[in-house]
Write a protein that holds these residues in place. Structure first.
Motif, short mmCIF file in Angstrom:
data_model
loop_
_atom_site.label_atom_id
_atom_site.label_comp_id
_atom_site.label_asym_id
_atom_site.label_seq_id
_atom_site.Cartn_x
_atom_site.Cartn_y
_atom_site.Cartn_z
N TYR A 73 0.94 -1.12 0.04
CA TYR A 73 0.01 -0.06 0.11
C TYR A 73 0.89 1.29 -0.11
CZ TYR A 73 0.55 1.22 4.90
OH TYR A 73 1.07 1.41 6.34
N ALA B 235 1.07 6.36 -7.42
CA ALA B 235 -0.27 6.45 -8.10
C ALA B 235 -0.40 8.21 -8.33
CB ALA B 235 -1.29 6.06 -7.40
N CYS C 113 -5.85 9.81 -7.08
CA CYS C 113 -6.62 8.43 -6.81
C CYS C 113 -5.61 7.72 -5.65
CB CYS C 113 -6.85 7.73 -7.95
SG CYS C 113 -5.47 7.34 -8.84
N ARG C 114 -4.84 8.30 -5.31
CA ARG C 114 -3.69 7.54 -4.65
C ARG C 114 -4.05 7.09 -3.22
NH1 ARG C 114 0.92 12.04 -3.96
NH2 ARG C 114 0.01 13.47 -2.63
N ASN D 299 0.79 0.70 -11.18
CA ASN D 299 0.87 2.21 -10.83
C ASN D 299 2.28 2.71 -11.43
OD1 ASN D 299 -1.63 2.17 -9.90
ND2 ASN D 299 -0.97 2.71 -7.59
N THR E 128 1.77 1.70 -3.45
CA THR E 128 0.57 2.00 -4.34
C THR E 128 0.68 3.54 -4.28
OG1 THR E 128 -0.49 -0.18 -4.16
CG2 THR E 128 -1.52 2.02 -4.62
N LEU F 181 -6.46 4.23 -3.95
CA LEU F 181 -5.96 2.92 -4.16
C LEU F 181 -4.92 2.44 -3.00
CD1 LEU F 181 -4.72 3.80 -7.76
CD2 LEU F 181 -6.61 2.36 -7.03
N SER F 182 -4.35 3.29 -2.13
CA SER F 182 -3.64 2.65 -1.40
C SER F 182 -4.55 2.11 -0.18
CB SER F 182 -3.05 3.96 -0.40
OG SER F 182 -2.34 3.47 0.57
N THR G 261 -2.04 -3.81 -8.26
CA THR G 261 -1.99 -2.42 -8.13
C THR G 261 -0.83 -1.43 -8.21
OG1 THR G 261 -4.25 -2.59 -6.95
CG2 THR G 261 -3.20 -0.61 -7.17
#
Length: 506
Positions: free
Chosen positions: A103, A110, A114-115, A389, A106, A118-119, A385
């Protein structure tokens, strides 16, 4: 012979504080003792794979979906894709060796738009992977214990060691020697007999059988979560990932070949064995009751050790996620026990959650069996992911000492494509015609977890969208005054950063 250069020595034995400095650049202070050597990290990764116990746990997936062909050639087919996934993760682990791992990567790779989300998703997927991993291994261990009881109590029908290599040696070398002629198979059968008992078209049945190697050689991120306790982590962690996959691939292939040659031709009887475990029945047929029981006890102990090690790394991942305030009760989970120097609270958190998952066994066998595939699918969501990324978004990714160079992109494409395809495959039921009781509950259970995670993120007022901002630094650089005497008092001053946690820890 020329003496090694200073740079070569420093790579093998980094100067004290080098790992701490790397961690500080990632925003975290050193809170654990770095007691794991590179060899120990690699050993931990290999023990979590647990070649023989894992194969024993999922052999029932292979036999009805290809039999000997799937056991041998399915393994050979899957291992290169598994290695590509491991290599892609190894690069990320070398660039940013932190317990948060997936995470954290990610978030850092990213887009700012959206980071956070997504994280959050990757962190919860990784958490689900760890919890279901512990559950599935312990459930498999429980089943193997019942098989041991069956061996003991039936005429046809419990080591203290964590040496996986010893188990592999016994299966590969001793089993063929001890197997009676009636159960020895020809090369044509062991390497060319395709058995389809599930009812799916042969090609798809073979694909479904890949559950076995993918579950066995899995959890590549486990060593990642030990990054803050390993010396020379930027090299030790990626090599632990790669070496554990390579060694497990070779030994697992040997184990499967040995089993294929010694399983006999009546594969249906292995599935319907009164013992309840195909491998246990193979061992019983080949070794007899007492020797089979002794070897099966080794497998049970090895399985238990696997579960303990998985609990170890899972507690580190949960600790890291709680450090960034992302999960309920973070303020209580982000604690190091003053006596053990370990995150005892997160260990108990993992245990309680795993026990809760185990309640699925009261629903149906199919429901509890879903934890095996959930452990894989959840991990693949967490793997895909950050790997994606890295190449999809604009970022300042800086490779670590473990770097594939021009091969990075094609290897990552292969890994992501493979994982995305297998996620879809694992949602299919074991047989074409199923009832509500027999369906594959992977999509239901995993979907339920992810629904709760997303709902918690977007929950009004208290949801993560209002306060989760990704990894939070708890490291403060050295504070230096103008007076040189003040500088000499302390090279570095650290203090705890305030971690913003939700208004309610529920």
């Amino acid at each position: 012979m020329a003496a090694p250069s200073a740079s070569a020595i420093s790579k093998l034995h980094p100067q004290p504080g080098a790992d701490e400095a790397t961690l500080a650049k990632l925003g975290y202070k050193q809170e654990f003792r770095r007691e794991f050597t590179p060899l120990e990290v690699a050993g931990l990764a290999f023990s979590i794979v647990g070649v023989v116990p894992s194969i024993a746990s999922v052999l029932f997936y292979i036999i009805p979906n290809g039999g000997p062909v799937a056991m041998v050639w399915g393994w050979v087919f899957a291992c290169p894709f598994i290695m590509c996934t491991g290599l892609a993760l190894a690069e990320l682990a070398s660039a940013a060796p932190t317990s948060g791992g997936l995470y954290y990567w990610t978030y850092s790779l990213a887009s700012p738009r959206c980071r956070n989300f997504l994280s959050w998703i990757v962190g919860y997927s990784n958490t689900i992977e760890m919890i279901t991993g512990v559950s599935s291994i312990n459930w498999a261990c429980a089943i193997q214990i019942t098989a041991a009881i069956s061996i003991t109590s039936s005429d046809q029908t419990y080591t203290t060691t964590n040496q996986q290599l010893y188990l592999c040696f016994i299966i590969i070398i001793a089993l063929p020697i001890a197997t009676p002629p009636d159960y020895r198979n020809s090369a044509n059968f062991a390497l060319g007999e395709f058995t389809n008992l599930a009812g799916w078209p042969s090609v798809f049945a073979f694909i479904l059988s890949l559950m076995a190697p993918l579950y066995t050689i899995a959890g590549y991120d486990t060593s990642v979560h030990m990054s803050e306790e390993a010396s020379n982590a930027a090299m030790a962690i990626p090599w632990a990932i790669v070496s554990s996959i390579a060694v497990s691939a070779v030994l697992g292939c040997g184990v499967n070949i040995s089993l294929a040659f010694c399983m006999g031709t009546d594969v249906g009887s292995l599935l319907n064995s009164p013992i309840g475990q195909p491998m246990a029945q193979i061992l019983f047929n080949s070794l007899g009751q007492q020797k089979a029981l002794a070897l099966w006890c080794l497998i049970i102990i090895a399985e238990y050790i696997m579960a303990s090690n998985f609990l170890l790394v899972g507690s580190r991942q949960t600790f890291a996620f709680a450090r960034d305030g992302a999960i309920p009760f973070s303020r209580y989970l982000y604690r190091i026990n003053r006596y053990t120097g370990t995150p005892v609270n997160t260990v108990w958190f993992e245990i309680i959650c795993s026990l809760a998952i185990g309640l699925l066994s009261f629903m149906s066998t199919e429901a509890i069996d879903a934890v095996f595939t959930i452990a894989i699918t959840a991990s693949y969501i967490a793997y895909i992911t950050p790997i994606t990324n890295r190449f999809v978004f604009q970022n300042d990714f800086k490779p670590g000492p473990f770097y594939l160079g021009k091969l990075s992109f094609p290897v990552s494409v292969i890994a992501v494509t493979w994982m995305a395809f297998m996620i879809l495959v694992f949602f299919f039921p074991a047989i074409p015609q199923t009832t509500a009781q027999e369906m594959n509950y992977t999509v239901v259970v995993l979907g339920g977890f992810m629904f709760l995670a997303i709902s918690w993120y977007y929950f009004p007022v208290y949801g993560g969208v209002h306060w989760y901002t990704g990894p939070i630094s708890n490291y403060t650089p050295a504070i230096r005054g103008e007076n040189k005497d003040e500088d000499s008092i302390s090279e570095r001053k650290e203090h705890d950063a305030e971690i913003y946690v939700s208004v309610v820890d529920v």
